[in-house]
Design a protein around this motif. Structure first.
Motif, PDB file in Angstrom:
ATOM      1  N   LYS A   5       0.817  -1.082  -0.238  1.00 59.99           N
ATOM      2  CA  LYS A   5       0.036   0.140   0.100  1.00 59.99           C
ATOM      3  C   LYS A   5       0.987   1.311  -0.042  1.00 59.99           C
ATOM      4  O   LYS A   5       0.487   2.299  -0.655  1.00 59.99           O
ATOM      5  N   GLN A   6       1.894   1.398   0.761  1.00 60.57           N
ATOM      6  CA  GLN A   6       2.845   2.339   0.738  1.00 60.57           C
ATOM      7  C   GLN A   6       3.540   2.877  -0.314  1.00 60.57           C
ATOM      8  O   GLN A   6       3.477   3.834  -0.818  1.00 60.57           O
ATOM      9  N   LYS A   7       3.941   1.598  -1.353  1.00 56.46           N
ATOM     10  CA  LYS A   7       4.552   1.928  -2.450  1.00 56.46           C
ATOM     11  C   LYS A   7       3.353   2.155  -3.628  1.00 56.46           C
ATOM     12  O   LYS A   7       3.686   3.461  -4.443  1.00 56.46           O
ATOM     13  N   LEU A   8       2.307   1.827  -3.401  1.00 58.57           N
ATOM     14  CA  LEU A   8       1.178   2.390  -4.348  1.00 58.57           C
ATOM     15  C   LEU A   8       0.635   3.762  -3.948  1.00 58.57           C
ATOM     16  O   LEU A   8       0.455   4.664  -5.155  1.00 58.57           O
ATOM     17  N   ILE A   9       0.634   4.177  -2.671  1.00 58.83           N
ATOM     18  CA  ILE A   9       0.255   5.394  -2.504  1.00 58.83           C
ATOM     19  C   ILE A   9       1.360   6.475  -2.933  1.00 58.83           C
ATOM     20  O   ILE A   9       0.938   7.518  -3.347  1.00 58.83           O
ATOM     21  N   LYS A  10       2.674   6.038  -2.930  1.00 66.15           N
ATOM     22  CA  LYS A  10       3.450   6.837  -3.495  1.00 66.15           C
ATOM     23  C   LYS A  10       3.574   7.169  -4.942  1.00 66.15           C
ATOM     24  O   LYS A  10       4.101   8.274  -5.521  1.00 66.15           O
ATOM     25  N   GLY A  11       2.954   6.362  -5.558  1.00 70.47           N
ATOM     26  CA  GLY A  11       2.682   6.316  -6.915  1.00 70.47           C
ATOM     27  C   GLY A  11       3.756   5.753  -7.834  1.00 70.47           C
ATOM     28  O   GLY A  11       4.701   5.395  -7.584  1.00 70.47           O
ATOM     29  N   VAL A  12       3.043   4.871  -8.813  1.00 66.34           N
ATOM     30  CA  VAL A  12       3.805   3.926  -9.763  1.00 66.34           C
ATOM     31  C   VAL A  12       3.406   4.233 -11.068  1.00 66.34           C
ATOM     32  O   VAL A  12       2.110   4.314 -11.275  1.00 66.34           O
ATOM     33  N   ASP A  13       4.080   3.776 -12.307  1.00 66.41           N
ATOM     34  CA  ASP A  13       3.855   3.985 -13.438  1.00 66.41           C
ATOM     35  C   ASP A  13       3.204   2.603 -14.061  1.00 66.41           C
ATOM     36  O   ASP A  13       2.257   2.382 -14.818  1.00 66.41           O
ATOM     37  N   ILE A  14       3.765   1.376 -13.448  1.00 66.58           N
ATOM     38  CA  ILE A  14       3.704   0.026 -13.771  1.00 66.58           C
ATOM     39  C   ILE A  14       3.300  -0.923 -12.706  1.00 66.58           C
ATOM     40  O   ILE A  14       3.967  -0.508 -11.716  1.00 66.58           O
ATOM     41  N   LEU A  15       2.419  -1.479 -12.514  1.00 66.64           N
ATOM     42  CA  LEU A  15       1.658  -2.478 -11.614  1.00 66.64           C
ATOM     43  C   LEU A  15       1.919  -3.692 -12.179  1.00 66.64           C
ATOM     44  O   LEU A  15       0.865  -3.843 -13.183  1.00 66.64           O
ATOM     45  N   VAL A  16       2.500  -4.521 -11.483  1.00 71.07           N
ATOM     46  CA  VAL A  16       2.406  -6.006 -11.957  1.00 71.07           C
ATOM     47  C   VAL A  16       1.536  -6.814 -10.705  1.00 71.07           C
ATOM     48  O   VAL A  16       1.987  -6.687  -9.583  1.00 71.07           O
ATOM     49  N   ALA A  17       0.582  -7.458 -10.835  1.00 71.67           N
ATOM     50  CA  ALA A  17      -0.392  -8.102  -9.897  1.00 71.67           C
ATOM     51  C   ALA A  17      -0.877  -9.286 -10.181  1.00 71.67           C
ATOM     52  O   ALA A  17      -1.057  -9.749 -11.394  1.00 71.67           O
ATOM     53  N   THR A  18      -1.138 -10.233  -9.182  1.00 70.42           N
ATOM     54  CA  THR A  18      -2.176 -11.233  -9.292  1.00 70.42           C
ATOM     55  C   THR A  18      -3.531 -10.628  -8.999  1.00 70.42           C
ATOM     56  O   THR A  18      -3.813  -9.667  -8.188  1.00 70.42           O
ATOM     57  N   PRO A  19      -4.471 -11.416  -9.558  1.00 69.90           N
ATOM     58  CA  PRO A  19      -5.951 -10.704  -9.521  1.00 69.90           C
ATOM     59  C   PRO A  19      -6.448 -10.515  -8.050  1.00 69.90           C
ATOM     60  O   PRO A  19      -7.059  -9.486  -7.820  1.00 69.90           O
ATOM     61  N   GLY A  20      -6.236 -11.769  -7.130  1.00 70.64           N
ATOM     62  CA  GLY A  20      -6.913 -11.366  -6.221  1.00 70.64           C
ATOM     63  C   GLY A  20      -6.343 -10.397  -5.090  1.00 70.64           C
ATOM     64  O   GLY A  20      -6.994  -9.549  -4.575  1.00 70.64           O
ATOM     65  N   ARG A  21      -4.885 -10.265  -5.219  1.00 68.96           N
ATOM     66  CA  ARG A  21      -4.485  -9.254  -4.390  1.00 68.96           C
ATOM     67  C   ARG A  21      -4.749  -7.945  -4.964  1.00 68.96           C
ATOM     68  O   ARG A  21      -4.816  -7.154  -4.068  1.00 68.96           O
ATOM     69  N   LEU A  22      -4.628  -7.823  -6.115  1.00 67.06           N
ATOM     70  CA  LEU A  22      -5.217  -6.551  -6.739  1.00 67.06           C
ATOM     71  C   LEU A  22      -6.457  -5.983  -6.176  1.00 67.06           C
ATOM     72  O   LEU A  22      -6.859  -4.870  -6.018  1.00 67.06           O
ATOM     73  N   LEU A  23      -7.433  -6.935  -6.392  1.00 67.71           N
ATOM     74  CA  LEU A  23      -9.049  -6.652  -5.675  1.00 67.71           C
ATOM     75  C   LEU A  23      -8.918  -6.302  -4.362  1.00 67.71           C
ATOM     76  O   LEU A  23      -9.681  -5.557  -3.766  1.00 67.71           O
ATOM     77  N   ASP A  24      -7.925  -6.927  -3.670  1.00 66.20           N
ATOM     78  CA  ASP A  24      -7.826  -6.411  -2.132  1.00 66.20           C
ATOM     79  C   ASP A  24      -7.437  -5.011  -2.020  1.00 66.20           C
ATOM     80  O   ASP A  24      -7.893  -4.343  -1.147  1.00 66.20           O
ATOM     81  N   HIS A  25      -6.347  -4.591  -2.848  1.00 66.73           N
ATOM     82  CA  HIS A  25      -6.122  -3.277  -2.910  1.00 66.73           C
ATOM     83  C   HIS A  25      -7.188  -2.055  -3.145  1.00 66.73           C
ATOM     84  O   HIS A  25      -7.326  -1.140  -2.863  1.00 66.73           O
TER      85      HIS A  25
END
Length: 434
Positions: free
Chosen positions: A119-139
């Protein structure tokens, strides 16, 4: 043909050169120019063909070309979905490797680890996100991710995501991202289900295909070793010790079998570790890292690792137990013979598994040579028994159907034996990524 001829920018060419690559693979030759043009892609390629670089390199360039002056937190502009944690980690590693000379930021999110650092990395902002579907929906549920400005969507190993029951999660994600986007769908096979998904997602896609459906790499030497079930471990230890193999990936059908075999190999004096869905993410990461660093000679894995392990020049893959689903055989042995290197894939087959072997040979449209080692000949009096997956093991599944129960001296020499192969007929016959 060189990477320079594909129209890649200098920073990407420098990163490719740093990796030691001089010429693009067939999938890269086809995919990179099309992605740079902004085309949607429906791509199929055998594992080990350079597919990840085939979409990562042009994705990075597309983002650089459409970069806007930063105002506040940078938005996520590219999303890569993968079915497993290991594959997500490795795709993100490629993004970092090829993008190291660019100012773009990226991160990876998957289950099995604490969500707060993600969450902390996402809040700081990223251009590219690599994710598994389940955890992405958690976020998404915790409002730590905003998918409303996605320009490029990549679905990697789409067939595996369907197998693992991710179709609902994928559709939830699709509802959150712009319809006006570039979509790249990659799959090992083009089943009817994959074609239906592609029809929903892609706009006038370009077809990129460098291998026939369900084929095995020509660089992989395949062989079957008939042996009684109770003597498999003995033969495996003899192969590893007698040939002084340093790096061997061994597949079992169940988690329990993986644990038991790793313990038995250690008893035999062979360093080994097990990797499967019941292991913590930290344990899985450590085991894979030790294997890549040659601190562990044998990595025993269930099929969760079949598409998630990318090891340069892995020489040996052993099917200690054949998979219940024939297509998984293709993905297992695709861990060796990658990027033009040669590899060996051998299967220890007992009488119980002869039907599974026939299914595999029917799928790959070829007979796999059978070599029986002296002293390990199967006992003809032993009758076939139903295969028991074991308590807590992977449930038997049919291809392409969601697994709803899943939660998110005289030693034998394999190559020498093949040159003098017996003509006997003995061999003829997941944990979800939250």
């Amino acid at each position: 043909m060189s990477f320079e001829s594909l129209g890649l920018m200098a920073e990407l060419l420098r990163a490719v050169s740093d990796k030691g690559y001089s010429a693009p693979s067939p999938i890269q030759l086809q995919a990179i120019p099309l992605v740079l043009e902004g085309r949607d892609i429906m791509g199929a390629a055998q594992t080990g063909t350079g597919k990840t670089a085939g979409f990562t390199l042009p994705l990075l360039q597309r983002l650089m070309e459409s970069a806007k002056p930063e105002k506040g937190r940078r938005p996520i502009r590219a999303l890569v979905l993968t079915p497993t944690r290991e594959l997500a980690a490795q795709v993100h590693e490629s993004v970092q490797t090829y993008g190291k000379h660019l100012p773009l930021k990226s991160t990876v999110v998957f289950g099995g680890v604490s969500i707060n650092p993600q969450k902390q990395k996402l809040i700081k902002g990223v251009d590219i996100l690599v994710a598994t579907p389940g955890r992405l929906l958690d976020h998404v549920g915790q409002r730590s991710v905003d998918l409303s400005q996605i320009d490029i969507l990549v679905l990697d190993e789409a067939d595996r995501m369907l197998d693992m029951g991710f179709i609902r999660d994928i559709r939830k994600v699709l509802a959150l991202i712009p319809k006006n986007r570039q979509t790249l769908l990659f799959s090992a096979t083009f089943s009817n289900e994959i074609k239906a998904l592609a029809n929903d997602l892609l706009k006038s896609p370009a077809l990129v295909e460098v291998a026939r459906e369900n084929t095995t790499a020509e660089s992989v030497t395949q062989v079957v070793h008939p042996v009684d079930k109770k003597r498999k471990r003995e033969l495996l230890s003899a192969l590893i010790g007698g040939n002084d193999w340093k790096q061997v990936l061994v597949f079992t059908r169940t988690k329990h079998a993986a644990n038991r075999l790793a313990e038995q190999l250690i008893t035999d004096g062979i360093t080994a570790a097990a990797i499967h869905g019941n292991k913590s993410q930290g344990a899985r990461t450590r085991a894979l890292a030790d294997f890549k660093a040659s601190k562990v000679r044998v990595l025993v894995a269930t099929d969760i690792a079949a598409r998630g392990i990318d090891i340069d020049q892995l020489p040996h893959v052993v099917n200690y137990e054949l998979p219940n689903v024939a297509e998984d055989y293709v993905h297992r042995i695709g861990r060796t013979g990658r990027a033009g290197n040669e590899g060996e894939a051998m299967s220890l087959v007992c009488v119980d598994e002869l039907k599974l072997l026939k299914d595999i040979e029917r799928l790959i449209k070829r007979d796999i040579p059978s070599v029986t080692f002296e002293g390990y000949e199967p006992d003809p009096s032993i009758k076939a028994e139903p295969i028991n997956n074991g308590r807590g093991g992977n449930t038997k599944r049919s291809p392409r159907k969601p697994a709803s129960s899943q939660r998110r001296g005289g030693q034998p020499s394999a190559r020498a034996a093949q040159n003098n192969r017996s003509k006997g007929n003995a061999g003829q016959s997941q944990q979800r990524g939250r």
